[in-house]
Design a protein around this motif. Structure first.
Motif, PDB file in Angstrom:
ATOM      1  N   MET A 188       0.844  -1.185   0.000  1.00 13.35           N
ATOM      2  CA  MET A 188       0.000   0.000   0.000  1.00 13.35           C
ATOM      3  C   MET A 188       0.882   1.239   0.000  1.00 13.35           C
ATOM      4  O   MET A 188       1.854   1.319   0.739  1.00 13.35           O
ATOM      5  N   LEU A 189       0.534   2.192  -0.868  1.00 13.07           N
ATOM      6  CA  LEU A 189       1.297   3.426  -0.929  1.00 13.07           C
ATOM      7  C   LEU A 189       1.103   4.229   0.360  1.00 13.07           C
ATOM      8  O   LEU A 189       0.042   4.174   0.984  1.00 13.07           O
ATOM      9  N   GLN A 190       2.123   4.979   0.739  1.00 15.35           N
ATOM     10  CA  GLN A 190       2.047   5.788   1.950  1.00 15.35           C
ATOM     11  C   GLN A 190       1.477   7.165   1.626  1.00 15.35           C
ATOM     12  O   GLN A 190       1.831   7.780   0.620  1.00 15.35           O
ATOM     13  N   LEU A 191       0.585   7.642   2.496  1.00 18.42           N
ATOM     14  CA  LEU A 191      -0.054   8.939   2.283  1.00 18.42           C
ATOM     15  C   LEU A 191       0.970  10.063   2.185  1.00 18.42           C
ATOM     16  O   LEU A 191       0.801  11.001   1.396  1.00 18.42           O
ATOM     17  N   THR A 192       2.029   9.961   2.982  1.00 14.81           N
ATOM     18  CA  THR A 192       3.051  11.015   2.937  1.00 14.81           C
ATOM     19  C   THR A 192       3.681  11.110   1.551  1.00 14.81           C
ATOM     20  O   THR A 192       4.001  12.199   1.081  1.00 14.81           O
ATOM     21  N   VAL A 193       3.849   9.952   0.889  1.00  8.51           N
ATOM     22  CA  VAL A 193       4.411   9.944  -0.463  1.00  8.51           C
ATOM     23  C   VAL A 193       3.438  10.603  -1.431  1.00  8.51           C
ATOM     24  O   VAL A 193       3.837  11.389  -2.302  1.00  8.51           O
ATOM     25  N   LEU A 194       2.146  10.321  -1.293  1.00 11.60           N
ATOM     26  CA  LEU A 194       1.144  10.942  -2.162  1.00 11.60           C
ATOM     27  C   LEU A 194       1.124  12.457  -1.970  1.00 11.60           C
ATOM     28  O   LEU A 194       0.986  13.202  -2.944  1.00 11.60           O
ATOM     29  N   ARG A 195       1.272  12.912  -0.726  1.00 12.15           N
ATOM     30  CA  ARG A 195       1.234  14.347  -0.449  1.00 12.15           C
ATOM     31  C   ARG A 195       2.488  15.046  -0.980  1.00 12.15           C
ATOM     32  O   ARG A 195       2.406  16.107  -1.590  1.00 12.15           O
ATOM     33  N   GLU A 196       3.645  14.442  -0.710  1.00 14.92           N
ATOM     34  CA  GLU A 196       4.917  15.115  -0.968  1.00 14.92           C
ATOM     35  C   GLU A 196       5.464  14.871  -2.373  1.00 14.92           C
ATOM     36  O   GLU A 196       6.288  15.648  -2.858  1.00 14.92           O
ATOM     37  N   GLN A 197       5.024  13.784  -3.021  1.00 12.36           N
ATOM     38  CA  GLN A 197       5.547  13.447  -4.352  1.00 12.36           C
ATOM     39  C   GLN A 197       4.388  13.147  -5.312  1.00 12.36           C
ATOM     40  O   GLN A 197       4.379  12.145  -6.015  1.00 12.36           O
ATOM     41  N   THR A 198       3.409  14.036  -5.313  1.00 12.81           N
ATOM     42  CA  THR A 198       2.160  13.785  -6.049  1.00 12.81           C
ATOM     43  C   THR A 198       2.403  13.510  -7.528  1.00 12.81           C
ATOM     44  O   THR A 198       1.871  12.541  -8.091  1.00 12.81           O
ATOM     45  N   GLU A 199       3.203  14.341  -8.171  1.00 11.50           N
ATOM     46  CA  GLU A 199       3.435  14.165  -9.613  1.00 11.50           C
ATOM     47  C   GLU A 199       4.198  12.869  -9.890  1.00 11.50           C
ATOM     48  O   GLU A 199       3.931  12.184 -10.896  1.00 11.50           O
ATOM     49  N   HIS A 200       5.121  12.522  -9.018  1.00  7.82           N
ATOM     50  CA  HIS A 200       5.862  11.255  -9.147  1.00  7.82           C
ATOM     51  C   HIS A 200       4.910  10.065  -9.047  1.00  7.82           C
ATOM     52  O   HIS A 200       5.020   9.091  -9.812  1.00  7.82           O
ATOM     53  N   VAL A 201       3.970  10.139  -8.103  1.00 11.84           N
ATOM     54  CA  VAL A 201       2.994   9.060  -7.928  1.00 11.84           C
ATOM     55  C   VAL A 201       2.127   8.922  -9.171  1.00 11.84           C
ATOM     56  O   VAL A 201       1.924   7.818  -9.689  1.00 11.84           O
ATOM     57  N   ILE A 202       1.635  10.034  -9.674  1.00 10.14           N
ATOM     58  CA  ILE A 202       0.763   9.991 -10.863  1.00 10.14           C
ATOM     59  C   ILE A 202       1.533   9.433 -12.062  1.00 10.14           C
ATOM     60  O   ILE A 202       1.001   8.603 -12.817  1.00 10.14           O
ATOM     61  N   ALA A 203       2.787   9.850 -12.227  1.00  8.59           N
ATOM     62  CA  ALA A 203       3.606   9.343 -13.340  1.00  8.59           C
ATOM     63  C   ALA A 203       3.811   7.836 -13.212  1.00  8.59           C
ATOM     64  O   ALA A 203       3.751   7.098 -14.206  1.00  8.59           O
ATOM     65  N   GLY A 204       4.048   7.359 -11.987  1.00  9.86           N
ATOM     66  CA  GLY A 204       4.236   5.925 -11.771  1.00  9.86           C
ATOM     67  C   GLY A 204       2.976   5.132 -12.056  1.00  9.86           C
ATOM     68  O   GLY A 204       3.026   4.063 -12.676  1.00  9.86           O
ATOM     69  N   LEU A 205       1.832   5.648 -11.610  1.00  7.29           N
ATOM     70  CA  LEU A 205       0.558   4.966 -11.876  1.00  7.29           C
ATOM     71  C   LEU A 205       0.266   4.950 -13.371  1.00  7.29           C
ATOM     72  O   LEU A 205      -0.236   3.949 -13.907  1.00  7.29           O
ATOM     73  N   ASN A 206       0.585   6.035 -14.053  1.00  3.80           N
ATOM     74  CA  ASN A 206       0.387   6.074 -15.510  1.00  3.80           C
ATOM     75  C   ASN A 206       1.294   5.059 -16.207  1.00  3.80           C
ATOM     76  O   ASN A 206       0.890   4.438 -17.201  1.00  3.80           O
ATOM     77  N   LYS A 207       2.513   4.883 -15.691  1.00  2.00           N
ATOM     78  CA  LYS A 207       3.436   3.909 -16.275  1.00  2.00           C
ATOM     79  C   LYS A 207       2.878   2.490 -16.154  1.00  2.00           C
ATOM     80  O   LYS A 207       3.138   1.632 -17.000  1.00  2.00           O
ATOM     81  N   LYS A 208       2.105   2.260 -15.088  1.00  6.63           N
ATOM     82  CA  LYS A 208       1.443   0.968 -14.911  1.00  6.63           C
ATOM     83  C   LYS A 208       0.097   0.910 -15.629  1.00  6.63           C
ATOM     84  O   LYS A 208      -0.658  -0.045 -15.469  1.00  6.63           O
ATOM     85  N   ASN A 209      -0.199   1.970 -16.400  1.00  2.00           N
ATOM     86  CA  ASN A 209      -1.440   2.063 -17.164  1.00  2.00           C
ATOM     87  C   ASN A 209      -2.670   2.004 -16.264  1.00  2.00           C
ATOM     88  O   ASN A 209      -3.695   1.405 -16.619  1.00  2.00           O
ATOM     89  N   TYR A 210      -2.544   2.624 -15.087  1.00  2.00           N
ATOM     90  CA  TYR A 210      -3.673   2.700 -14.161  1.00  2.00           C
ATOM     91  C   TYR A 210      -4.598   3.819 -14.618  1.00  2.00           C
ATOM     92  O   TYR A 210      -4.174   4.960 -14.794  1.00  2.00           O
ATOM     93  N   LYS A 211      -5.858   3.485 -14.805  1.00  2.00           N
ATOM     94  CA  LYS A 211      -6.808   4.451 -15.349  1.00  2.00           C
ATOM     95  C   LYS A 211      -7.155   5.530 -14.322  1.00  2.00           C
ATOM     96  O   LYS A 211      -7.258   5.261 -13.134  1.00  2.00           O
ATOM     97  N   ASN A 212      -7.333   6.757 -14.811  1.00  2.00           N
ATOM     98  CA  ASN A 212      -7.773   7.894 -13.990  1.00  2.00           C
ATOM     99  C   ASN A 212      -6.844   8.146 -12.801  1.00  2.00           C
ATOM    100  O   ASN A 212      -7.298   8.487 -11.702  1.00  2.00           O
ATOM    101  N   ALA A 213      -5.544   7.973 -13.022  1.00  2.00           N
ATOM    102  CA  ALA A 213      -4.577   8.121 -11.928  1.00  2.00           C
ATOM    103  C   ALA A 213      -4.653   9.506 -11.296  1.00  2.00           C
ATOM    104  O   ALA A 213      -4.752   9.635 -10.070  1.00  2.00           O
ATOM    105  N   ALA A 214      -4.593  10.557 -12.112  1.00  2.00           N
ATOM    106  CA  ALA A 214      -4.577  11.922 -11.576  1.00  2.00           C
ATOM    107  C   ALA A 214      -5.851  12.221 -10.801  1.00  2.00           C
ATOM    108  O   ALA A 214      -5.809  12.823  -9.714  1.00  2.00           O
TER     109      ALA A 214
END
Length: 424
Positions: A1-27
């Protein structure tokens, strides 16, 4: 499970990673989750403020009563009662928001390592290396589903009678080959420093969530509904959950475990050669390796696991290749996965026989699996696992690649385990 602190502090990095995994509606999903988190923090702040005010009033009530200011004390009591009702409502709201956030986090896959190639399907995976010569078979060579019928070593019809499709019965030299491979894999794992575990093959819901099979793979797992237990898809689940809610002393790291279990997967297969014979089953045997270590050593551990698995394939004299999976073909929980495939000469195709994955902190965060640094700070560990090895396709490749007109030669390394050197 992703850590909330990572989502808060590295939001664009998280979205880019989810997009790389082809996760729909990541942003959109990350934005919604962060909005929920902001709301939760506002509720918590309001709760804490009112709680602090109620505590201050409670302290003053005693002094007022002592000084004979009864009327003011009663007013403070009424105000304190009202504050307690408000804080209770806010605490309930906070709990509900925390549960909503938890469920939203469960749905997000792990972020891929920077070395993971972009891509959507298996065709986009990167071939890291290829080893061994592909054998030249005699004219009239057969795929394994014909060979097992010819030599009467595995019975699919009997398995279908007893249970259903995808539950074969191994017999005669086929049963002995299964047992030989299991013992060989376990012996090799112990030589490599893995401690053997014989875990349960039914796990509870908490274990399924702990390693990430739930809720992602819920429909693919066999579910004993009356007891709410799940048949394991891999020994990774019970073995890794041994360390759920554990702070591991650093002198016990790394942890290296191995275990043999039957594995159960409901996954519905399509028709055709891809799922014929042993290519895809609902029940199969597998020897698993699990590795737990500190973040700074986990990718070194992954390379060690990959080399170890390759060593098994070399000893079995099977041609193989190693793939680095692309973002779209990776597992839900993995940060980086190597697939090992053996070449099936009779089928003229590569068959996946092992995956070795680093989950980084993804599973450890769900499991609350931690260690203490030298400074005394508690941090999440990294978890890894690999198939070493899954039996069905190994058996298929051994049968197909070693067939001769008068029988099937067995790999030399298995002779002491088998008691015979040829299926005939």
């Amino acid at each position: 499970m992703l850590q909330l602190t990572v989502l808060r502090e590295q939001t664009e990095h998280v979205i880019a990673g989810l997009n790389k995994k082809n996760y729909k509606n990541a942003a959109e999903e990350v934005a919604a989750l962060l909005e929920l988190d902001q709301h939760r923090r506002q509720v918590q702040s309001e709760h804490d403020e009112l709680q602090s005010k109620a505590n201050s009033l409670s302290k003053e009530i005693g002094m007022l009563m002592k000084n004979g200011e009864r009327e003011k004390a009663e007013a403070y009591k009424a105000e304190t009662s009202e504050l307690k009702l408000k804080t209770k409502a806010l605490a309930e709201q906070q709990t509900a928001l925390e549960e909503e956030i938890q469920q939203a986090l469960y749905k997000l896959p792990n972020l891929p390592h920077e070395s993971v190639p972009k891509g959507r399907t298996a065709e986009d995976n990167e071939v890291v290396l290829q080893h061994g010569e592909i054998p030249q078979l005699h004219e009239g060579a057969q795929p394994h589903w014909e060979l097992i019928q010819k030599y009467d070593i595995i019975d699919f019809e009997l398995g279908n009678k007893i249970t259903g499709a995808g539950f074969p019965v191994y017999k005669k030299q086929g049963a002995r080959l299964q047992r030989a491979l299991i013992n060989f894999f376990l012996d090799e794992a112990m030589k490599a420093g893995y401690e053997e575990i014989q875990p349960p093959i039914l796990v509870n819901e908490a274990s399924g969530f702990g390693t990430g099979q739930l809720p992602d793979k819920e429909g693919q797992m066999y579910h004993a509904t009356e007891d709410n237990y799940y048949l394991i898809p891999t020994a990774e689940v019970p073995i890794t959950n041994i360390y759920r809610d554990v702070i591991v002393p650093t002198d016990q790291l790394p942890i290296k475990n191995t275990g043999h279990t039957p594995c159960f997967r409901r996954e519905a297969g399509s028709w055709g050669a891809d799922v014929r014979g042993l290519n895809r089953l609902h029940q199969f045997d597998k020897v698993e390796i699990v590795y737990i270590t500190t973040p700074d050593k986990s990718y070194e551990a992954l390379e060690e696991m990959s080399s170890y698995i390759q060593g098994l394939l070399q000893k079995l004299e099977l041609p193989y290749r190693v793939l680095r999976l692309c973002g779209g073909d990776m597992g839900f929980t993995s940060a980086l996965t190597y697939d090992m495939e053996v070449y099936s000469t009779a089928q003229s195709r590569w068959l996946e026989v092992s995956s070795a994955s680093n989950f980084e902190t993804y599973q450890a965060n769900r499991l609350k699996l931690r260690y203490k640094t030298e400074s005394g700070k508690t941090q999440l560990l990294h978890t890894l696992n690999g198939s070493a090895l899954a039996l069905p396709r190994i058996v298929a490749a051994i049968l197909e690649n070693n067939q001769t007109p008068d029988g099937i030669n067995m790999p030399k390394v298995l002779h002491p385990y088998l008691g015979f050197d040829k299926i005939s």
